[in-house]
Motif scaffolding. Structure first.
Motif, PDB file in Angstrom:
ATOM      1  N   GLY A 151       7.008  12.970 -13.061  1.00  0.00           N
ATOM      2  CA  GLY A 151       8.213  12.163 -12.922  1.00  0.00           C
ATOM      3  C   GLY A 151       8.815  12.163 -11.523  1.00  0.00           C
ATOM      4  N   SER A 152       8.136  12.750 -10.555  1.00  0.00           N
ATOM      5  CA  SER A 152       8.646  12.815  -9.186  1.00  0.00           C
ATOM      6  C   SER A 152       8.464  11.470  -8.486  1.00  0.00           C
ATOM      7  CB  SER A 152       7.901  13.896  -8.409  1.00  0.00           C
ATOM      8  OG  SER A 152       8.249  13.867  -7.050  1.00  0.00           O
ATOM      9  N   ASN A 153       9.349  11.207  -7.515  1.00  0.00           N
ATOM     10  CA  ASN A 153       9.186   9.996  -6.703  1.00  0.00           C
ATOM     11  C   ASN A 153       8.754  10.344  -5.275  1.00  0.00           C
ATOM     12  OD1 ASN A 153      11.511  11.081  -5.745  1.00  0.00           O
ATOM     13  ND2 ASN A 153      12.785   9.276  -6.085  1.00  0.00           N
ATOM     14  N   ASN A 154       8.270  11.559  -5.064  1.00  0.00           N
ATOM     15  CA  ASN A 154       7.751  12.012  -3.772  1.00  0.00           C
ATOM     16  C   ASN A 154       6.258  11.640  -3.724  1.00  0.00           C
ATOM     17  OD1 ASN A 154       7.398  13.211  -1.315  1.00  0.00           O
ATOM     18  ND2 ASN A 154       7.555  15.315  -2.074  1.00  0.00           N
ATOM     19  N   ILE A 155       5.975  10.366  -3.395  1.00  0.00           N
ATOM     20  CA  ILE A 155       4.630   9.811  -3.468  1.00  0.00           C
ATOM     21  C   ILE A 155       4.188   9.363  -2.078  1.00  0.00           C
ATOM     22  CG2 ILE A 155       3.195   8.027  -4.538  1.00  0.00           C
ATOM     23  CD1 ILE A 155       4.383   9.859  -6.603  1.00  0.00           C
ATOM     24  N   THR A 156       2.924   9.631  -1.729  1.00  0.00           N
ATOM     25  CA  THR A 156       2.341   9.080  -0.506  1.00  0.00           C
ATOM     26  C   THR A 156       1.148   8.220  -0.892  1.00  0.00           C
ATOM     27  OG1 THR A 156       0.907  10.996  -0.189  1.00  0.00           O
ATOM     28  CG2 THR A 156       3.041  11.026   0.931  1.00  0.00           C
ATOM     29  N   PHE A 157       0.786   7.310  -0.001  1.00  0.00           N
ATOM     30  CA  PHE A 157      -0.324   6.399  -0.248  1.00  0.00           C
ATOM     31  C   PHE A 157      -1.414   6.669   0.767  1.00  0.00           C
ATOM     32  CE2 PHE A 157       3.455   4.345  -1.850  1.00  0.00           C
ATOM     33  CZ  PHE A 157       3.037   3.947  -3.106  1.00  0.00           C
ATOM     34  N   GLN A 158      -2.668   6.529   0.321  1.00  0.00           N
ATOM     35  CA  GLN A 158      -3.808   6.810   1.179  1.00  0.00           C
ATOM     36  C   GLN A 158      -4.884   5.767   0.915  1.00  0.00           C
ATOM     37  OE1 GLN A 158      -5.412  10.682   0.445  1.00  0.00           O
ATOM     38  NE2 GLN A 158      -6.734  10.629   2.223  1.00  0.00           N
TER      39      GLN A 158
ATOM     40  N   HIS B 228     -10.046   1.074  -1.273  1.00  0.00           N
ATOM     41  CA  HIS B 228      -8.958   0.954  -2.238  1.00  0.00           C
ATOM     42  C   HIS B 228      -7.854   1.926  -1.853  1.00  0.00           C
ATOM     43  CE1 HIS B 228     -11.261   4.305  -4.029  1.00  0.00           C
ATOM     44  NE2 HIS B 228     -10.092   4.718  -4.463  1.00  0.00           N
ATOM     45  N   THR B 229      -6.682   1.732  -2.428  1.00  0.00           N
ATOM     46  CA  THR B 229      -5.523   2.554  -2.106  1.00  0.00           C
ATOM     47  C   THR B 229      -5.204   3.471  -3.274  1.00  0.00           C
ATOM     48  OG1 THR B 229      -4.650   0.768  -0.749  1.00  0.00           O
ATOM     49  CG2 THR B 229      -3.113   2.508  -1.353  1.00  0.00           C
ATOM     50  N   GLU B 230      -4.953   4.739  -2.984  1.00  0.00           N
ATOM     51  CA  GLU B 230      -4.564   5.704  -3.996  1.00  0.00           C
ATOM     52  C   GLU B 230      -3.173   6.221  -3.691  1.00  0.00           C
ATOM     53  OE1 GLU B 230      -7.272   8.950  -4.385  1.00  0.00           O
ATOM     54  OE2 GLU B 230      -8.739   7.749  -5.466  1.00  0.00           O
ATOM     55  N   ALA B 231      -2.411   6.446  -4.752  1.00  0.00           N
ATOM     56  CA  ALA B 231      -1.104   7.092  -4.631  1.00  0.00           C
ATOM     57  C   ALA B 231      -1.289   8.561  -4.995  1.00  0.00           C
ATOM     58  CB  ALA B 231      -0.099   6.441  -5.556  1.00  0.00           C
ATOM     59  N   ILE B 232      -0.635   9.446  -4.233  1.00  0.00           N
ATOM     60  CA  ILE B 232      -0.765  10.883  -4.458  1.00  0.00           C
ATOM     61  C   ILE B 232       0.625  11.483  -4.587  1.00  0.00           C
ATOM     62  CG2 ILE B 232      -1.680  13.045  -3.550  1.00  0.00           C
ATOM     63  CD1 ILE B 232      -3.534  11.267  -1.790  1.00  0.00           C
ATOM     64  N   CYS B 233       0.858  12.161  -5.706  1.00  0.00           N
ATOM     65  CA  CYS B 233       2.130  12.843  -5.912  1.00  0.00           C
ATOM     66  C   CYS B 233       2.132  14.123  -5.079  1.00  0.00           C
ATOM     67  CB  CYS B 233       2.330  13.171  -7.391  1.00  0.00           C
ATOM     68  SG  CYS B 233       3.849  14.086  -7.714  1.00  0.00           S
TER      69      CYS B 233
ATOM     70  N   ASN C 157       4.221  16.601  -5.377  1.00  0.00           N
ATOM     71  CA  ASN C 157       4.657  17.778  -6.145  1.00  0.00           C
ATOM     72  C   ASN C 157       3.540  18.368  -6.995  1.00  0.00           C
ATOM     73  OD1 ASN C 157       7.182  17.523  -5.079  1.00  0.00           O
ATOM     74  ND2 ASN C 157       8.036  16.465  -6.830  1.00  0.00           N
ATOM     75  N   CYS C 158       2.820  17.523  -7.758  1.00  0.00           N
ATOM     76  CA  CYS C 158       1.811  18.044  -8.692  1.00  0.00           C
ATOM     77  C   CYS C 158       0.384  17.718  -8.264  1.00  0.00           C
ATOM     78  CB  CYS C 158       2.073  17.530 -10.099  1.00  0.00           C
ATOM     79  SG  CYS C 158       1.816  15.748 -10.320  1.00  0.00           S
ATOM     80  N   GLY C 159       0.164  16.814  -7.298  1.00  0.00           N
ATOM     81  CA  GLY C 159      -1.164  16.504  -6.829  1.00  0.00           C
ATOM     82  C   GLY C 159      -1.881  15.431  -7.638  1.00  0.00           C
ATOM     83  N   ASN C 160      -1.195  14.807  -8.566  1.00  0.00           N
ATOM     84  CA  ASN C 160      -1.791  13.746  -9.379  1.00  0.00           C
ATOM     85  C   ASN C 160      -2.159  12.556  -8.501  1.00  0.00           C
ATOM     86  OD1 ASN C 160      -2.604  12.296 -11.631  1.00  0.00           O
ATOM     87  ND2 ASN C 160      -0.538  11.573 -12.078  1.00  0.00           N
ATOM     88  N   ARG C 161      -3.349  11.981  -8.740  1.00  0.00           N
ATOM     89  CA  ARG C 161      -3.815  10.809  -7.987  1.00  0.00           C
ATOM     90  C   ARG C 161      -4.042   9.657  -8.946  1.00  0.00           C
ATOM     91  NH1 ARG C 161      -7.165  11.628  -3.072  1.00  0.00           N
ATOM     92  NH2 ARG C 161      -6.532  13.620  -2.236  1.00  0.00           N
ATOM     93  N   TRP C 162      -3.731   8.436  -8.495  1.00  0.00           N
ATOM     94  CA  TRP C 162      -4.050   7.252  -9.258  1.00  0.00           C
ATOM     95  C   TRP C 162      -4.231   6.080  -8.329  1.00  0.00           C
ATOM     96  CZ3 TRP C 162       0.747   9.441  -9.037  1.00  0.00           C
ATOM     97  CH2 TRP C 162       1.798   8.642  -8.605  1.00  0.00           C
ATOM     98  N   ARG C 163      -5.034   5.120  -8.796  1.00  0.00           N
ATOM     99  CA  ARG C 163      -5.363   3.947  -8.002  1.00  0.00           C
ATOM    100  C   ARG C 163      -4.221   2.946  -8.059  1.00  0.00           C
ATOM    101  NH1 ARG C 163     -11.075   0.830  -7.854  1.00  0.00           N
ATOM    102  NH2 ARG C 163     -11.584   2.716  -6.766  1.00  0.00           N
ATOM    103  N   VAL C 164      -3.887   2.371  -6.890  1.00  0.00           N
ATOM    104  CA  VAL C 164      -2.830   1.373  -6.783  1.00  0.00           C
ATOM    105  C   VAL C 164      -3.496   0.033  -6.553  1.00  0.00           C
ATOM    106  CG1 VAL C 164      -0.824   0.616  -5.476  1.00  0.00           C
ATOM    107  CG2 VAL C 164      -1.246   3.053  -5.800  1.00  0.00           C
ATOM    108  N   ASN C 165      -3.132  -0.972  -7.343  1.00  0.00           N
ATOM    109  CA  ASN C 165      -3.711  -2.310  -7.182  1.00  0.00           C
ATOM    110  C   ASN C 165      -2.880  -3.163  -6.283  1.00  0.00           C
ATOM    111  OD1 ASN C 165      -5.793  -1.637  -8.858  1.00  0.00           O
ATOM    112  ND2 ASN C 165      -4.710  -2.302 -10.668  1.00  0.00           N
TER     113      ASN C 165
END
Length: 74
Positions: free
Chosen positions: A7-14, A59-64, A66-74
């Motif tokens: 639920g964190s909003n501390n996200i970076t994009f790579q 492709h672009t991935e978002a990385i949290c 705080n917890c290190g969760n990764r997901w693909r951003v379209n």
């Protein structure tokens, strides 16, 4: 954006780039060498032997952060 895990909003994009190289197999090499021997076309055949096919996708991935969760951003 909000992380779905914590639920964190501390996200970076790579930006992630995947590169795949496809080279000729043994049969392809044998065919080109046989063709060069039969026709004496070494000047024409050398560039064909040295090239390879390269495919890349980005492709672009978002990385949290705080917890290190990764997901693909379209």
């Amino acid at each position: 954006m909000v992380c779905s895990r914590c639920g964190s909003n501390n996200i970076t994009f790579q930006a992630i780039t995947e590169v795949k190289t496809k080279r000729r197999g043994c049969i392809g090499w044998f065919f080109w060498i046989l063709l060069a021997i039969c026709t004496f076309g070494l000047i024409l055949i050398i560039p064909l032997l040295t090239n390879s096919k390269v495919k890349s996708r980005t492709h672009t991935e978002a990385i949290c952060q705080n917890c290190g969760n990764r997901w693909r951003v379209n």
